[in-house]
Design a protein around this motif. Sequence first.
Motif, PDB file in Angstrom:
ATOM      1  N   LEU A  64     -23.343  35.721  23.318  1.00 35.17           N
ATOM      2  CA  LEU A  64     -23.550  35.230  24.687  1.00 35.17           C
ATOM      3  C   LEU A  64     -22.587  35.906  25.658  1.00 35.17           C
ATOM      4  O   LEU A  64     -22.978  36.249  26.781  1.00 35.17           O
ATOM      5  N   THR A  65     -21.333  36.128  25.234  1.00 39.79           N
ATOM      6  CA  THR A  65     -20.389  36.840  26.112  1.00 39.79           C
ATOM      7  C   THR A  65     -20.842  38.280  26.337  1.00 39.79           C
ATOM      8  O   THR A  65     -20.691  38.822  27.432  1.00 39.79           O
ATOM      9  N   ARG A 123     -29.761  33.256  15.227  1.00 36.76           N
ATOM     10  CA  ARG A 123     -30.373  31.924  15.086  1.00 36.76           C
ATOM     11  C   ARG A 123     -31.197  31.834  13.801  1.00 36.76           C
ATOM     12  O   ARG A 123     -31.249  30.775  13.168  1.00 36.76           O
ATOM     13  N   TYR A 124     -31.833  32.946  13.420  1.00 37.74           N
ATOM     14  CA  TYR A 124     -32.600  32.975  12.168  1.00 37.74           C
ATOM     15  C   TYR A 124     -31.693  32.704  10.971  1.00 37.74           C
ATOM     16  O   TYR A 124     -32.007  31.876  10.103  1.00 37.74           O
ATOM     17  N   GLU A 125     -30.554  33.392  10.910  1.00 36.17           N
ATOM     18  CA  GLU A 125     -29.626  33.202   9.800  1.00 36.17           C
ATOM     19  C   GLU A 125     -29.034  31.793   9.814  1.00 36.17           C
ATOM     20  O   GLU A 125     -28.850  31.176   8.755  1.00 36.17           O
ATOM     21  N   ALA A 126     -28.732  31.273  11.004  1.00 31.54           N
ATOM     22  CA  ALA A 126     -28.108  29.949  11.108  1.00 31.54           C
ATOM     23  C   ALA A 126     -29.042  28.839  10.636  1.00 31.54           C
ATOM     24  O   ALA A 126     -28.592  27.864  10.028  1.00 31.54           O
ATOM     25  N   GLY A 236     -32.633  15.845  12.422  1.00 26.68           N
ATOM     26  CA  GLY A 236     -32.255  17.182  11.967  1.00 26.68           C
ATOM     27  C   GLY A 236     -33.107  18.265  12.597  1.00 26.68           C
ATOM     28  O   GLY A 236     -32.611  19.313  13.001  1.00 26.68           O
ATOM     29  N   ARG A 237     -34.425  17.993  12.688  1.00 26.60           N
ATOM     30  CA  ARG A 237     -35.320  18.964  13.329  1.00 26.60           C
ATOM     31  C   ARG A 237     -34.970  19.149  14.796  1.00 26.60           C
ATOM     32  O   ARG A 237     -34.941  20.278  15.307  1.00 26.60           O
ATOM     33  N   SER A 238     -34.709  18.031  15.472  1.00 24.96           N
ATOM     34  CA  SER A 238     -34.361  18.094  16.892  1.00 24.96           C
ATOM     35  C   SER A 238     -33.059  18.850  17.119  1.00 24.96           C
ATOM     36  O   SER A 238     -32.953  19.667  18.035  1.00 24.96           O
ATOM     37  N   LYS A 239     -32.060  18.591  16.253  1.00 21.61           N
ATOM     38  CA  LYS A 239     -30.765  19.266  16.381  1.00 21.61           C
ATOM     39  C   LYS A 239     -30.894  20.765  16.116  1.00 21.61           C
ATOM     40  O   LYS A 239     -30.297  21.587  16.821  1.00 21.61           O
ATOM     41  N   ALA A 240     -31.687  21.119  15.102  1.00 22.93           N
ATOM     42  CA  ALA A 240     -31.873  22.539  14.775  1.00 22.93           C
ATOM     43  C   ALA A 240     -32.573  23.274  15.906  1.00 22.93           C
ATOM     44  O   ALA A 240     -32.189  24.382  16.289  1.00 22.93           O
ATOM     45  N   PHE A 241     -33.625  22.659  16.446  1.00 24.78           N
ATOM     46  CA  PHE A 241     -34.374  23.320  17.519  1.00 24.78           C
ATOM     47  C   PHE A 241     -33.565  23.400  18.809  1.00 24.78           C
ATOM     48  O   PHE A 241     -33.726  24.351  19.585  1.00 24.78           O
ATOM     49  N   SER A 242     -32.688  22.412  19.056  1.00 30.35           N
ATOM     50  CA  SER A 242     -31.898  22.411  20.295  1.00 30.35           C
ATOM     51  C   SER A 242     -30.953  23.598  20.377  1.00 30.35           C
ATOM     52  O   SER A 242     -30.584  24.028  21.471  1.00 30.35           O
ATOM     53  N   THR A 243     -30.554  24.147  19.206  1.00 26.14           N
ATOM     54  CA  THR A 243     -29.668  25.314  19.219  1.00 26.14           C
ATOM     55  C   THR A 243     -30.398  26.581  19.643  1.00 26.14           C
ATOM     56  O   THR A 243     -29.768  27.600  19.928  1.00 26.14           O
ATOM     57  N   CYS A 244     -31.748  26.511  19.663  1.00 30.93           N
ATOM     58  CA  CYS A 244     -32.547  27.701  20.003  1.00 30.93           C
ATOM     59  C   CYS A 244     -33.137  27.652  21.408  1.00 30.93           C
ATOM     60  O   CYS A 244     -33.591  28.690  21.909  1.00 30.93           O
ATOM     61  N   THR A 245     -33.163  26.474  22.026  1.00 25.20           N
ATOM     62  CA  THR A 245     -33.914  26.338  23.277  1.00 25.20           C
ATOM     63  C   THR A 245     -33.375  27.228  24.386  1.00 25.20           C
ATOM     64  O   THR A 245     -34.155  27.835  25.126  1.00 25.20           O
ATOM     65  N   SER A 246     -32.040  27.305  24.507  1.00 21.30           N
ATOM     66  CA  SER A 246     -31.462  28.132  25.571  1.00 21.30           C
ATOM     67  C   SER A 246     -31.872  29.592  25.411  1.00 21.30           C
ATOM     68  O   SER A 246     -32.280  30.248  26.375  1.00 21.30           O
ATOM     69  N   HIS A 247     -31.781  30.085  24.181  1.00 23.05           N
ATOM     70  CA  HIS A 247     -32.146  31.476  23.927  1.00 23.05           C
ATOM     71  C   HIS A 247     -33.629  31.713  24.168  1.00 23.05           C
ATOM     72  O   HIS A 247     -34.025  32.738  24.732  1.00 23.05           O
ATOM     73  N   LEU A 248     -34.475  30.760  23.782  1.00 16.06           N
ATOM     74  CA  LEU A 248     -35.909  30.893  24.008  1.00 16.06           C
ATOM     75  C   LEU A 248     -36.245  30.953  25.494  1.00 16.06           C
ATOM     76  O   LEU A 248     -37.097  31.748  25.917  1.00 16.06           O
ATOM     77  N   ILE A 249     -35.571  30.130  26.291  1.00 18.02           N
ATOM     78  CA  ILE A 249     -35.813  30.135  27.739  1.00 18.02           C
ATOM     79  C   ILE A 249     -35.375  31.466  28.349  1.00 18.02           C
ATOM     80  O   ILE A 249     -36.058  32.028  29.215  1.00 18.02           O
ATOM     81  N   VAL A 250     -34.231  31.987  27.881  1.00 15.89           N
ATOM     82  CA  VAL A 250     -33.741  33.284  28.371  1.00 15.89           C
ATOM     83  C   VAL A 250     -34.736  34.390  28.017  1.00 15.89           C
ATOM     84  O   VAL A 250     -35.060  35.244  28.854  1.00 15.89           O
TER      85      VAL A 250
END
Length: 319
Positions: A64-65, A123-126, A236-250
């Motif tokens: 991100l930096t 995100r795939y590896e995580a 768990g599904r919600s938490k996992a997907f939440s880590t990807c939402t910012s990147h998906l929007i970008v």
Amino acid sequence: MNNCTSNSSAKDFYLTGFPSLQDFQIPLFIVFLLFYLLILIGNIIIIAVVVIDETLQKPMYFFLTNLSVLDILFTTTTIPKMLAMFLVNAKTISFHVCFLQMYCFHGLTVTESFLLVVMSYDRYEAICNPLHYPVKMTKKVNILLSTCAWVIALLIPIPVIFQTSQLTYAEKTIVYHCFCDHLAVVQAACSDFSSALQTFLGFSIAMTVSVGPLMLVTLSYVHIIISILKINSKVGRSKAFSTCTSHLIVVGTYYSSIAVAYVSYRADLPIDIHVMSNVVFAILTPLLNPLIYTLRNKEVKCAVKKVVILKIFPPCKNL
């Protein structure tokens, strides 16, 4: 039209800006200055927060930096010259500076698409390989991935831009744009055949470095979604997907702006629309990236509150 009777190399390019908005130079200056300041402040805050806050010392935020540094460099390539054009009518740009600006603009564009691929791989590896994630995504691997994204992306535009610089231009060439975009400069060249060839070559490379990374990002998220659906817990599904939402929007914002620029290029529209579509592409993603990560990512949001607000307004101590 450019006077193409001269066979000498061009000494200067003249940028027209927005032909239909010549009476609104000061309002344009104020709007673009505001955008530029927001981009600088937002991305600098992201960089500072990730560097200072220990909870953000993770691969995801390291990339991100990189994205924030890229967005600062990307907009600095074009906006300062545009501001000078709007404020003091500084529409002339030298031949060498024009091609340097063109190289930086397109090289950094490719770099962003490659960084988005690297971030989707992270995100795939995580999510798909969580047990092996700390072993695979080490600091050394993170640096290697980001370095490859920068170096390879910055090498790709060199041949096309060099060939474009060898085209014949009038001594003072008019470029119908706010900055030295490859297509606009090629269309200003004297040779119709060479210009058409360079346009096709540049467009082919642009599509390759856009569609290729998009396919890789899509493939990563297909695997990510499949892995998330296999999680039994709804939390768990919600938490996992939440880590990807910012990147998906970008990713969505980045490729949406590319699509707008492509449609504008293919459609028979006024020059101002063509120019504006490219300017939107150059500004929209860098402007929205910090906002997206600040609002959609809980860790970044908490870190911003902790680092920025508490550093600027520390709590009062009882005397």
